[in-house]
Design an enzyme around this catalytic site. Sequence first.
Site: not given
Length: 245
Positions: A8, A129
């Site tokens: 990330d 998500d």
Amino acid sequence: MNLYPAIDLKDGACVRLLRGDMAAATVFSEDPGAQARAFAEAGCRWLHIVDLNGAFAGRPVNGAAVDAILDAVTVPVQLGGGIRDRAVLEHWLERGLRRAILGTAAVRDPDFVRAAAAAHPGRVAVGIDARGGRVAVAGWAEATEIEAVELAKRFEDAGVAAIIYTDIDRDGAMQGPNLAATAALARAVSIPVIASGGVSSLDDLRALKACGAPLDGVISGRALYDGRIDLAEAVALLDGPDDAA
């Protein structure tokens, strides 16, 4: 099942967030290319990259870091965050990205996702998500009323390569994956599902492998960085027979 180590990217560095909170970022490496190389040398067959700043901005922000990763490894890379239009999608695919993950666009511009999947077979995935079972977009900052399974079903016939399902409440919390929700989603669609969020041990990997749903893979980040999961051991576990889980 494939193991997808997660990188990330925030402000050019490799970080992990806690439940998607950009203010709760832990920096694990200032060199994304070196981190990607280390994961590849440890035996992974894919890498999962997220441009966190890009997810909020709606456009690529950590492009230099992504370029460094693509230059550093030969294993296939999938990328999400800030890919909202055809120009950005085409840029990354031409640059060598194996698979683009479209998340916010799946909610706001589903026609773009369908067109992209048709134009690039096997190279477009949908990122779903969810917090409390409902989809969140724009870097998880905006909640919707759409159920995760409902959104997945909308793309059943679109030809997308995979669905990356992240349980936001579990992400970075090291409390284990949401087995029930992940398995339910995988059973609801024929699209390959990749599990994400909360994977913190080899036992979590065993549980996902034994959950009875046809999962394609699992993403892990923090547990790989802090040594709770040994990458080579995890790959061997997921490659092994089901009864070894």
